[in-house]
Write a protein that holds these residues in place. Structure first.
Motif, short mmCIF file in Angstrom:
data_model
loop_
_atom_site.label_atom_id
_atom_site.label_comp_id
_atom_site.label_asym_id
_atom_site.label_seq_id
_atom_site.Cartn_x
_atom_site.Cartn_y
_atom_site.Cartn_z
N LEU A 1 5.57 -7.70 1.69
CA LEU A 1 4.61 -6.78 0.65
C LEU A 1 4.00 -7.74 -0.33
CD1 LEU A 1 4.62 -3.89 0.29
CD2 LEU A 1 6.07 -4.08 -1.64
N LEU A 2 4.75 -8.61 -1.03
CA LEU A 2 4.12 -9.21 -2.10
C LEU A 2 2.81 -10.50 -1.50
CD1 LEU A 2 6.69 -9.59 -4.77
CD2 LEU A 2 4.75 -7.91 -4.55
N TRP B 1 -0.04 -8.55 -0.07
CA TRP B 1 -0.92 -8.18 -1.10
C TRP B 1 -1.62 -9.34 -1.83
CZ3 TRP B 1 0.52 -6.55 -6.73
CH2 TRP B 1 -0.65 -5.57 -7.18
N LEU C 1 10.98 -1.35 -5.15
CA LEU C 1 9.68 -0.78 -4.61
C LEU C 1 9.43 0.20 -5.90
CD1 LEU C 1 9.85 0.05 -1.12
CD2 LEU C 1 8.35 -1.41 -2.18
N PHE D 1 6.01 -0.41 -7.90
CA PHE D 1 5.02 0.55 -7.82
C PHE D 1 4.74 1.17 -9.42
CE2 PHE D 1 6.02 1.02 -3.16
CZ PHE D 1 4.97 0.34 -2.91
N LYS E 1 -5.13 -0.42 -4.95
CA LYS E 1 -4.15 -0.96 -4.78
C LYS E 1 -2.96 -0.50 -4.16
CE LYS E 1 -5.62 -4.12 -8.78
NZ LYS E 1 -5.27 -4.53 -9.99
N GLN F 1 -3.13 -0.30 -0.62
CA GLN F 1 -3.17 -1.39 0.21
C GLN F 1 -1.63 -1.74 0.48
OE1 GLN F 1 -5.31 -4.14 -2.38
NE2 GLN F 1 -7.14 -3.98 -1.54
N LEU F 2 -0.84 -1.40 -0.80
CA LEU F 2 0.57 -1.49 -0.42
C LEU F 2 1.12 -0.50 0.41
CD1 LEU F 2 1.30 -2.00 -4.28
CD2 LEU F 2 1.68 -3.81 -2.27
N SER F 3 0.58 0.61 0.64
CA SER F 3 0.89 1.56 1.39
C SER F 3 0.83 1.27 2.92
CB SER F 3 0.46 3.00 1.25
OG SER F 3 0.72 3.79 2.23
#
Length: 303
Positions: free
Chosen positions: A159-160, A163, A219, A223, A265, A268-270
């Protein structure tokens, strides 16, 4: 053999434990580190979505320059702390590795993060920085210190880091300082490798109940921070102008396109979660409304 490992990121006091003799060795090892280079306006107003904000445009040239310098410093300092945390992450994962290939991977990973830290440090004049006012950095440190291994792979690498690839790419493309632009591009190449290895190592079906619960809570917290919008830049601006009404503040966030950029943003994470196969976790975040940007009034109530 126990798989538990106590790790302290020492986010707030690591530099109080400095060793001058080791510093000399590190300067030799990282010849590119050199001395402190410069601070200043590393990004223009467009990089912070301020180009259409009337309050910003009404500031004097000197006030605009000061605000852009402050926002540039905030951005570099956040990268500084992220890379410092990455060293602790790589060290922990090296020791928790279950085979030689993993240990080699995370050993290399740790070296990459140390190099990144040295690169970013060139643009930090004050090394006694504490991220106490940055909830994201506090969450990052907490995860590295306490998360189970498989939860960490997902949260950090999938994830990070994923991103972060987009973030560093955007920073590098719009950077006004050629040296920093080159250093950010160099970091980006390593981030792609870290993220790619996370995609290989992560499998949602292999997460234990403990792993799933840790990721779920992390999360939700993360989020919720993203949903709040660009509050760092916004806060810098309103602190530089006196007597702003609520209507003025609403206009600032609207003119920054805060909802649109925040939703981008979250999308993008999704997409990163979907790419990794984390379908159960993604469904839970969608059901709980965590993948939808706050509206302007919600952002104002938090700012």
């Amino acid at each position: 053999m126990s798989k538990s490992l106590d790790v302290s990121v020492y986010m707030n006091n690591l530099h109080q434990r400095s060793n001058e003799s080791l510093k000399r060795i590190l300067k030799t090892r990282y010849k590119q580190r050199g001395e402190f280079l410069t601070t200043g306006v590393f990004w223009n107003e467009e990089a912070f979505d301020l180009q259409n904000v009337e309050v910003f445009k009404n500031l004097s040239i000197e006030e605009q320059s000061l605000l852009l310098t402050q926002n540039s410093s905030d951005r570099v300092e956040e990268a500084y702390h992220i890379e410092k945390s990455g060293i602790a992450y790589g060290a922990k994962m090296t020791l928790l590795s279950e085979n030689l290939e993993e240990r080699l991977l995370y050993g290399t990973f740790t070296g990459d993060e140390a190099r990144h830290f040295q690169l970013v440090s060139k643009y930090i004049n004050n090394t006694n920085l504490t991220p106490e006012c940055n909830p994201f950095l506090q969450l990052l440190a907490q995860m590295i210190e306490t998360a189970p291994k498989k939860s960490l792979v997902f949260m950090i690498q999938v994830l990070l880091e994923g991103w972060g690839m987009d973030h560093y790419n955007t920073m590098a493309k719009s950077c006004l300082n050629e040296s920093l632009k080159e250093d950010l591009s160099s970091i980006l190449a390593d981030e792609a490798s870290h993220h790619g290895s996370g995609l290989i190592l992560f499998n949602e079906s292999e997460l234990s109940r403990e792993d799933l619960e840790y990721v779920r809570v992390s999360l939700e917290t993360f989020f919720s921070m993203v949903q709040c919008g660009p509050l760092s830049v916004y806060s810098r601006l309103i602190s530089s102008v006196d007597s702003l009404s609520r209507s003025n503040k609403r206009d600032i966030l609207s003119q920054m396109n805060a909802m649109e950029t925040t939703q981008r943003k979250l999308d993008q994470l999704s997409a990163l979660m979907k790419k990794s196969g984390a379908h159960t976790l993604l469904g839970e975040m969608e059901s709980s409304g965590k993948l939808k940007s706050f509206d302007i009034d919600q952002m104002l109530s938090i700012a």
